[in-house]
Write a protein that holds these residues in place. Sequence first.
Motif, PDB file in Angstrom:
ATOM      1  N   ILE A 142      52.796  37.297  65.685  1.00 31.29           N
ATOM      2  CA  ILE A 142      53.169  38.412  66.400  1.00 31.29           C
ATOM      3  C   ILE A 142      54.374  38.995  65.937  1.00 31.29           C
ATOM      4  N   GLU A 143      54.283  40.420  65.543  1.00 33.34           N
ATOM      5  CA  GLU A 143      55.445  41.233  64.990  1.00 33.34           C
ATOM      6  C   GLU A 143      56.437  41.725  65.954  1.00 33.34           C
ATOM      7  N   ASP A 144      57.146  40.794  66.639  1.00 31.41           N
ATOM      8  CA  ASP A 144      58.024  41.374  67.844  1.00 31.41           C
ATOM      9  C   ASP A 144      59.680  41.362  67.297  1.00 31.41           C
ATOM     10  N   ARG A 201      61.197  59.518  57.119  1.00 28.86           N
ATOM     11  CA  ARG A 201      61.308  58.628  55.707  1.00 28.86           C
ATOM     12  C   ARG A 201      60.272  57.370  56.012  1.00 28.86           C
ATOM     13  N   PHE A 202      59.447  56.874  55.176  1.00 27.68           N
ATOM     14  CA  PHE A 202      58.847  55.816  55.225  1.00 27.68           C
ATOM     15  C   PHE A 202      59.756  54.644  54.831  1.00 27.68           C
ATOM     16  N   ARG A 203      59.768  53.720  55.450  1.00 29.17           N
ATOM     17  CA  ARG A 203      60.413  52.413  55.307  1.00 29.17           C
ATOM     18  C   ARG A 203      59.563  51.218  54.926  1.00 29.17           C
ATOM     19  N   ILE A 250      49.850  59.001  42.290  1.00 34.21           N
ATOM     20  CA  ILE A 250      51.331  59.568  42.482  1.00 34.21           C
ATOM     21  C   ILE A 250      51.913  58.660  43.771  1.00 34.21           C
ATOM     22  N   LYS A 251      51.009  58.449  44.950  1.00 36.96           N
ATOM     23  CA  LYS A 251      51.709  57.812  45.746  1.00 36.96           C
ATOM     24  C   LYS A 251      52.521  56.423  45.453  1.00 36.96           C
ATOM     25  N   ASN A 252      51.658  55.750  44.516  1.00 35.69           N
ATOM     26  CA  ASN A 252      52.069  54.372  44.006  1.00 35.69           C
ATOM     27  C   ASN A 252      53.215  54.453  43.263  1.00 35.69           C
ATOM     28  N   HIS A 289      57.440  50.190  65.563  1.00 38.98           N
ATOM     29  CA  HIS A 289      56.265  50.396  66.164  1.00 38.98           C
ATOM     30  C   HIS A 289      55.263  51.213  65.872  1.00 38.98           C
ATOM     31  N   SER A 290      55.218  51.504  64.371  1.00 40.58           N
ATOM     32  CA  SER A 290      54.282  52.611  63.756  1.00 40.58           C
ATOM     33  C   SER A 290      52.964  52.301  63.994  1.00 40.58           C
ATOM     34  N   ALA A 291      52.528  51.235  63.824  1.00 41.03           N
ATOM     35  CA  ALA A 291      51.059  50.798  63.929  1.00 41.03           C
ATOM     36  C   ALA A 291      50.528  50.582  65.295  1.00 41.03           C
ATOM     37  N   ARG A 292      51.428  50.726  66.306  1.00 40.76           N
ATOM     38  CA  ARG A 292      50.980  50.718  67.645  1.00 40.76           C
ATOM     39  C   ARG A 292      51.666  51.668  68.683  1.00 40.76           C
ATOM     40  N   HIS A 350      57.654  54.228  49.431  1.00 40.17           N
ATOM     41  CA  HIS A 350      58.569  53.127  50.010  1.00 40.17           C
ATOM     42  C   HIS A 350      57.896  51.895  49.492  1.00 40.17           C
ATOM     43  N   ARG A 351      56.813  51.629  49.596  1.00 44.16           N
ATOM     44  CA  ARG A 351      56.174  50.284  49.013  1.00 44.16           C
ATOM     45  C   ARG A 351      56.365  50.191  47.437  1.00 44.16           C
ATOM     46  N   ALA A 352      56.214  50.961  46.872  1.00 43.89           N
ATOM     47  CA  ALA A 352      56.111  51.046  45.331  1.00 43.89           C
ATOM     48  C   ALA A 352      57.860  50.725  45.068  1.00 43.89           C
ATOM     49  N   ALA A 361      54.550  39.356  52.344  1.00 43.91           N
ATOM     50  CA  ALA A 361      54.415  39.968  53.675  1.00 43.91           C
ATOM     51  C   ALA A 361      55.266  41.428  53.479  1.00 43.91           C
ATOM     52  N   ASP A 362      54.401  42.438  54.030  1.00 41.24           N
ATOM     53  CA  ASP A 362      54.901  43.783  53.977  1.00 41.24           C
ATOM     54  C   ASP A 362      55.185  44.434  55.410  1.00 41.24           C
ATOM     55  N   ASP A 363      56.428  44.719  56.088  1.00 37.71           N
ATOM     56  CA  ASP A 363      56.341  45.430  57.129  1.00 37.71           C
ATOM     57  C   ASP A 363      56.803  46.843  56.866  1.00 37.71           C
ATOM     58  N   SER A 364      56.358  47.769  57.289  1.00 36.82           N
ATOM     59  CA  SER A 364      56.688  49.315  57.017  1.00 36.82           C
ATOM     60  C   SER A 364      56.308  49.934  58.176  1.00 36.82           C
ATOM     61  N   GLY A 365      56.858  51.495  58.173  1.00 37.74           N
ATOM     62  CA  GLY A 365      56.640  52.213  59.138  1.00 37.74           C
ATOM     63  C   GLY A 365      57.368  53.594  58.621  1.00 37.74           C
ATOM     64  N   LEU A 366      57.280  54.412  59.712  1.00 42.16           N
ATOM     65  CA  LEU A 366      57.893  55.921  59.539  1.00 42.16           C
ATOM     66  C   LEU A 366      58.947  56.090  60.667  1.00 42.16           C
ATOM     67  N   GLY A 377      44.608  57.727  51.311  1.00 40.32           N
ATOM     68  CA  GLY A 377      45.642  57.117  51.847  1.00 40.32           C
ATOM     69  C   GLY A 377      45.343  56.323  53.460  1.00 40.32           C
ATOM     70  N   PHE A 378      46.449  56.034  54.347  1.00 37.14           N
ATOM     71  CA  PHE A 378      46.042  55.495  55.569  1.00 37.14           C
ATOM     72  C   PHE A 378      47.298  56.056  56.408  1.00 37.14           C
ATOM     73  N   GLY A 379      47.103  55.452  57.807  1.00 36.20           N
ATOM     74  CA  GLY A 379      48.295  55.665  58.581  1.00 36.20           C
ATOM     75  C   GLY A 379      48.605  57.235  58.615  1.00 36.20           C
ATOM     76  N   TYR A 380      49.989  57.414  58.492  1.00 35.56           N
ATOM     77  CA  TYR A 380      50.709  58.736  58.576  1.00 35.56           C
ATOM     78  C   TYR A 380      50.649  59.358  57.382  1.00 35.56           C
ATOM     79  N   ASP A 381      49.903  58.911  56.445  1.00 33.96           N
ATOM     80  CA  ASP A 381      49.885  59.839  55.210  1.00 33.96           C
ATOM     81  C   ASP A 381      49.478  61.264  55.297  1.00 33.96           C
ATOM     82  N   PRO A 428      44.710  53.151  66.677  1.00 39.03           N
ATOM     83  CA  PRO A 428      44.124  53.903  65.599  1.00 39.03           C
ATOM     84  C   PRO A 428      45.106  54.986  65.031  1.00 39.03           C
ATOM     85  N   ASP A 429      44.963  55.404  63.687  1.00 42.25           N
ATOM     86  CA  ASP A 429      45.712  56.006  63.105  1.00 42.25           C
ATOM     87  C   ASP A 429      45.725  57.593  63.533  1.00 42.25           C
ATOM     88  N   ALA A 430      44.565  57.969  63.904  1.00 42.79           N
ATOM     89  CA  ALA A 430      44.527  59.500  64.556  1.00 42.79           C
ATOM     90  C   ALA A 430      45.117  59.317  65.840  1.00 42.79           C
TER      91      ALA A 430
HETATM   92  P1  IMP Z   1      52.615  47.145  59.749  1.00 42.62           P
HETATM   93  O1  IMP Z   1      51.154  46.512  59.168  1.00 42.62           O
HETATM   94  O2  IMP Z   1      52.840  46.418  60.998  1.00 42.62           O
HETATM   95  O3  IMP Z   1      53.483  46.852  58.936  1.00 42.62           O
HETATM   96  O4  IMP Z   1      52.483  48.718  60.152  1.00 42.62           O
HETATM   97  C1  IMP Z   1      52.716  49.576  59.277  1.00 42.62           C
HETATM   98  C2  IMP Z   1      52.408  50.893  60.104  1.00 42.62           C
HETATM   99  O5  IMP Z   1      53.196  51.957  59.423  1.00 42.62           O
HETATM  100  C3  IMP Z   1      50.945  51.262  59.594  1.00 42.62           C
HETATM  101  O6  IMP Z   1      49.940  50.825  60.476  1.00 42.62           O
HETATM  102  C4  IMP Z   1      51.127  52.737  59.309  1.00 42.62           C
HETATM  103  O7  IMP Z   1      51.016  53.377  60.638  1.00 42.62           O
HETATM  104  C5  IMP Z   1      52.589  53.194  59.028  1.00 42.62           C
HETATM  105  N1  IMP Z   1      52.765  53.145  57.566  1.00 42.62           N
HETATM  106  C6  IMP Z   1      53.119  52.050  56.756  1.00 42.62           C
HETATM  107  N2  IMP Z   1      53.423  52.447  55.425  1.00 42.62           N
HETATM  108  C7  IMP Z   1      52.527  53.460  55.394  1.00 42.62           C
HETATM  109  C8  IMP Z   1      51.893  54.482  54.269  1.00 42.62           C
HETATM  110  O8  IMP Z   1      52.188  54.078  53.126  1.00 42.62           O
HETATM  111  N3  IMP Z   1      51.326  55.398  54.883  1.00 42.62           N
HETATM  112  C9  IMP Z   1      51.172  55.860  55.811  1.00 42.62           C
HETATM  113  N4  IMP Z   1      51.538  55.129  57.098  1.00 42.62           N
HETATM  114  C10 IMP Z   1      52.200  54.019  56.693  1.00 42.62           C
END
Ligand code: IMP
Length: 224
Positions: A40-42, A129-131, A201-203, A90-93, A207-209, A73-78, A178-182, A106-108
């Motif tokens: 649980i990512e709390d 920014r993406f972190r 180019i993204k890679n 809370h980016s993913a939810r 932020h992940r790179a 493990a990666d945790d990331s978001g916008l 890509g995915f998410g907010y790309d 869903p991303d959309a």
């Molecule tokens: P996590 O899997 O809990 O780290 O959630 C990360 C969420 O942040 C993803 O579901 C995306 O919505 C957003 N996110 C993280 N990295 C990226 C990226 O590289 N591109 C677009 N969205 C990203």
Amino acid sequence: MTKLLIATRNRHKIEEIRAILGGQFQFLTLDDFPEAPSVIEDAKTFAGNATKKAVELAKWLGTRQSKSEFVLADDSGLEADALGGMPGVHSARFAADDSARSGNTPDADNNAKLLRLLKNIPAEKRTARFRCVIAFAPVSHVKTENPLPVCYEEELKSLTFDGACEGKIIFAPRGDDGFGYDPLFVPDGFEKTFAELGDEIKNKLSHRAKALEKLKNHFSRLPI
Ligand code: IMP
């Protein structure tokens, strides 16, 4: 070759991480461990969630006959400045009710909510920014009878590496990669979104790179 479990089921993240880390590791993912516990990512920070995921899965792997030596493990978001850093952890939810325990959305839907909240914000104030924080934890097969109450031994041995990519949020999605907010994010110095620029180019600039480059540099100096 060092065996590394990438602690995610997100295909996009897995492909990015494999492409950036290259041939130094033999990769496993959570798809290789369908019975792995879900974490649980709390936590309130990316570093907290990444560390929690890496450490809990490393502990779990330590109780099994697994050959994985490390968990990544990666945790990331916008973070949108006009929204005080939301959606952040809370980016993913983002589109869900504000309960930390509700599942990902869903991303959309997340993108639609972001655009709705930024509706009246002019272009020059749509900075964001993406972190990313990458946590790297060793799998220890030594059993701890009485784990410390405040932190796990594994937690003390875990490492974190961070990266950020500055840019701005546009007014409507563009691009299919890509995915998410790309499709909404244009990195500084470019006119196209991450979803238009493509993986290669993204890679190089994401932020992940950046976080993974730090990890690579760290391990290039160690004999693992
Ligand atoms: P996590 O899997 O809990 O780290 O959630 C990360 C969420 O942040 C993803 O579901 C995306 O919505 C957003 N996110 C993280 N990295 C990226 C990226 O590289 N591109 C677009 N969205 C990203």
